[in-house]
Scaffold this active site. Sequence first.
Site: not given
Length: 211
Positions: A121, A125
């Site tokens: 994750y 990003k």
Amino acid sequence: MKTALVVGASGLIGKHLTNKLLTSNYYEKVSVIVRKPLTIIHPKLDQIVMDFDNLDTSKIMADDIFCCLGTTMKQAGSKEAFYKVDFTYPLNFAKAGLANGAKQFLVVSSMGADEKSMVYYSRVKGEIEKALSDLRYPTLIIFRPSMLSGERENPRLGEKIGKVVMDFFAPLIPDNYKVIAGEKVAQAMLELAQKGIKNKDIFESGSLQKY
């Protein structure tokens, strides 16, 4: 008077941001690109229903573009689907907007974003932040909120549990890690879009708490 475009207007931050943009005297027109129409009706609002996998790039046009897209691994269902929402879509919208003359791109990223992170994750990003930086927008503003609070269309159980725990230990938690309301992030996006920031700036969660 400027024009604004919001991608991700149906999400927690996007909903607040769209409402704030519509009531702001800074923007004369607010466009939202959505998969299905919002229930909002406003004379300044232009709703553009579009398939995110087949963009009509000619309609991705505004002075300032606000990207509030984001999902979770659980909601996405796979790494591939998550990557599409959190990397591919934002980058495609940013490229189209820049080609059509956009001056500012403001994007919601996440606390801990790092293209070298071991956490998927956080790595995605970080990768989207770098990809957007490489586009060389006149102004790129990145927001890295921590865990968000507020009413979502699709509640996230992990956020609810995390908020209870983090609220209990709030006095011991550094500002950048404290729970932040989605509305605060939206307000920060609105206000910082008007500051005349040049090139690139990154705002961590703690600095957004004052808005």
